[in-house]
Design a protein around this motif. Structure first.
Motif, PDB file in Angstrom:
ATOM      1  N   PRO A 178      -2.136  -0.696  10.119  1.00 18.77           N
ATOM      2  CA  PRO A 178      -3.075   0.475  10.165  1.00 18.77           C
ATOM      3  C   PRO A 178      -2.385   1.732  10.613  1.00 18.77           C
ATOM      4  N   ASP A 179      -1.165   1.918  11.096  1.00 12.08           N
ATOM      5  CA  ASP A 179      -0.607   2.897  11.335  1.00 12.08           C
ATOM      6  C   ASP A 179       0.252   3.689  10.230  1.00 12.08           C
ATOM      7  N   PHE A 180       0.098   3.199   9.049  1.00 10.86           N
ATOM      8  CA  PHE A 180       0.356   4.031   7.967  1.00 10.86           C
ATOM      9  C   PHE A 180      -0.532   3.992   6.708  1.00 10.86           C
ATOM     10  N   PRO A 181      -0.443   5.144   6.013  1.00 12.77           N
ATOM     11  CA  PRO A 181      -1.298   4.772   4.821  1.00 12.77           C
ATOM     12  C   PRO A 181      -1.219   4.056   3.943  1.00 12.77           C
ATOM     13  N   THR A 182      -2.395   3.519   3.354  1.00 10.00           N
ATOM     14  CA  THR A 182      -2.322   2.569   2.452  1.00 10.00           C
ATOM     15  C   THR A 182      -2.018   3.063   0.888  1.00 10.00           C
ATOM     16  N   PRO A 183      -0.744   2.440   0.536  1.00  9.98           N
ATOM     17  CA  PRO A 183      -0.321   3.066  -0.796  1.00  9.98           C
ATOM     18  C   PRO A 183      -1.098   2.661  -1.993  1.00  9.98           C
ATOM     19  N   THR A 184      -0.722   3.381  -2.957  1.00  5.45           N
ATOM     20  CA  THR A 184      -1.587   3.063  -4.185  1.00  5.45           C
ATOM     21  C   THR A 184      -0.654   2.215  -4.996  1.00  5.45           C
ATOM     22  N   VAL A 185      -0.764   1.159  -5.801  1.00  3.97           N
ATOM     23  CA  VAL A 185       0.077   0.537  -6.714  1.00  3.97           C
ATOM     24  C   VAL A 185      -0.295   0.651  -8.050  1.00  3.97           C
ATOM     25  N   PHE A 186       0.509   1.569  -8.921  1.00  8.40           N
ATOM     26  CA  PHE A 186       0.278   1.490 -10.277  1.00  8.40           C
ATOM     27  C   PHE A 186       1.261   0.566 -10.959  1.00  8.40           C
ATOM     28  N   ASP A 187       0.683  -0.272 -11.744  1.00  4.09           N
ATOM     29  CA  ASP A 187       1.278  -1.284 -12.672  1.00  4.09           C
ATOM     30  C   ASP A 187       0.934  -0.976 -14.045  1.00  4.09           C
ATOM     31  N   VAL A 188       1.925  -0.444 -14.877  1.00  4.27           N
ATOM     32  CA  VAL A 188       1.563   0.011 -16.206  1.00  4.27           C
ATOM     33  C   VAL A 188       1.329  -1.041 -17.130  1.00  4.27           C
ATOM     34  N   ASN A 189       1.384  -2.303 -16.924  1.00  2.00           N
ATOM     35  CA  ASN A 189       0.952  -3.566 -17.839  1.00  2.00           C
ATOM     36  C   ASN A 189      -0.314  -3.275 -18.038  1.00  2.00           C
ATOM     37  N   TYR A 190      -0.811  -3.750 -19.241  1.00  3.98           N
ATOM     38  CA  TYR A 190      -2.353  -3.766 -19.535  1.00  3.98           C
ATOM     39  C   TYR A 190      -2.508  -5.104 -19.721  1.00  3.98           C
ATOM     40  N   LYS A 191      -1.509  -5.838 -20.477  1.00  2.00           N
ATOM     41  CA  LYS A 191      -1.770  -7.263 -20.621  1.00  2.00           C
ATOM     42  C   LYS A 191      -0.546  -8.044 -19.850  1.00  2.00           C
ATOM     43  N   PRO A 192      -0.850  -8.899 -19.221  1.00  2.00           N
ATOM     44  CA  PRO A 192      -2.146  -9.458 -18.679  1.00  2.00           C
ATOM     45  C   PRO A 192      -2.748  -8.219 -17.750  1.00  2.00           C
ATOM     46  N   THR A 221      -4.172  -8.651 -14.939  1.00  4.19           N
ATOM     47  CA  THR A 221      -3.612  -8.968 -13.379  1.00  4.19           C
ATOM     48  C   THR A 221      -2.496  -9.462 -13.516  1.00  4.19           C
ATOM     49  N   THR A 222      -1.466  -8.760 -12.845  1.00  2.00           N
ATOM     50  CA  THR A 222      -0.115  -9.287 -12.652  1.00  2.00           C
ATOM     51  C   THR A 222       0.197  -9.946 -11.379  1.00  2.00           C
ATOM     52  N   LYS A 223       1.293 -10.444 -11.099  1.00  2.00           N
ATOM     53  CA  LYS A 223       1.560 -10.814  -9.847  1.00  2.00           C
ATOM     54  C   LYS A 223       1.830  -9.634  -8.973  1.00  2.00           C
ATOM     55  N   LEU A 224       2.202  -8.730  -9.090  1.00  2.93           N
ATOM     56  CA  LEU A 224       2.214  -7.409  -8.231  1.00  2.93           C
ATOM     57  C   LEU A 224       0.922  -6.870  -8.129  1.00  2.93           C
ATOM     58  N   LEU A 225       0.015  -6.876  -8.799  1.00  2.52           N
ATOM     59  CA  LEU A 225      -1.394  -6.361  -8.699  1.00  2.52           C
ATOM     60  C   LEU A 225      -2.200  -7.500  -7.569  1.00  2.52           C
ATOM     61  N   ARG A 226      -2.034  -8.703  -8.009  1.00  3.83           N
ATOM     62  CA  ARG A 226      -2.644  -9.633  -6.761  1.00  3.83           C
ATOM     63  C   ARG A 226      -2.001  -9.479  -5.769  1.00  3.83           C
ATOM     64  N   GLN A 227      -0.916  -9.326  -5.605  1.00  2.00           N
ATOM     65  CA  GLN A 227      -0.061  -9.243  -4.023  1.00  2.00           C
ATOM     66  C   GLN A 227      -0.750  -7.786  -3.631  1.00  2.00           C
ATOM     67  N   ALA A 228      -0.763  -6.734  -4.277  1.00  2.00           N
ATOM     68  CA  ALA A 228      -1.227  -5.427  -3.792  1.00  2.00           C
ATOM     69  C   ALA A 228      -2.774  -5.586  -3.419  1.00  2.00           C
ATOM     70  N   ALA A 267       8.465  -9.985 -15.624  1.00  3.31           N
ATOM     71  CA  ALA A 267       9.492  -9.937 -14.738  1.00  3.31           C
ATOM     72  C   ALA A 267       8.861 -10.802 -13.364  1.00  3.31           C
ATOM     73  N   GLU A 268       7.684 -10.991 -13.391  1.00  6.62           N
ATOM     74  CA  GLU A 268       6.776 -11.347 -12.195  1.00  6.62           C
ATOM     75  C   GLU A 268       7.202 -10.776 -11.049  1.00  6.62           C
ATOM     76  N   PHE A 269       7.369  -9.283 -11.070  1.00  8.80           N
ATOM     77  CA  PHE A 269       7.795  -8.509  -9.837  1.00  8.80           C
ATOM     78  C   PHE A 269       6.798  -8.721  -8.683  1.00  8.80           C
ATOM     79  N   GLU A 270       7.123  -8.712  -7.633  1.00  5.74           N
ATOM     80  CA  GLU A 270       6.229  -8.588  -6.380  1.00  5.74           C
ATOM     81  C   GLU A 270       7.224  -7.629  -5.415  1.00  5.74           C
TER      82      GLU A 270
END
Length: 122
Positions: free
Chosen positions: A55-69, A71-78, A40-43
């Motif tokens: 810096p005025d907001f907490p840094t979110p944690t991004v969970f991407d359930v894909n294990y292949k590949p 690193t996804t586009k979402l994880l690179r962006q995050a 889906a190449e979601f970002e």
């Protein structure tokens, strides 16, 4: 999960689509969970990335359930937005460790399981 962590589920991330949800969370977005296939190449939308860098907001944690590949586009962006990330491969081996211990009553060979997953997910 929403009830356990007092969260909100949204299906649309366009700006303003969260409605009053951030108000009920003091404006904080703490976790973003993607279950979309890597193809889906979601970002994240730019407003959410900008917020993650603020810096005025907490840094979110991004969970991407894909294990292949690995690193996804979402994880690179995050990662570029300095978000905390949890990869699908991490979830996979942690789940395997938990299941092994539950089913056998023995300590799981954590390093062996982690290596096996990573060798097959990168």
């Amino acid at each position: 999960m929403v009830d356990t962590f007092d969260g909100t589920v949204v299906s649309d991330l366009s700006e303003g689509s969260l409605g009053d949800a951030p108000k009920s969370m003091n404006g904080d977005i703490l976790a973003i969970i993607s279950t979309l296939p890597a193809s889906a190449e979601f970002e994240l939308p730019s407003w959410l990335v900008d917020r993650a860098k603020d810096p005025d907001f907490p840094t979110p944690t991004v969970f991407d359930v894909n294990y292949k590949p690995y690193t996804t586009k979402l994880l690179r962006q995050a990662e570029q937005a300095n978000c905390h990330v949890v990869r699908g491969s991490e979830m996979l081996w942690e789940q395997g460790v938990g299941q092994f211990q539950l089913w056998t009553g023995r300590s799981a060979p954590y390093k062996v399981m982690k290596t096996a997953v990573l060798d097959n997910c990168q």
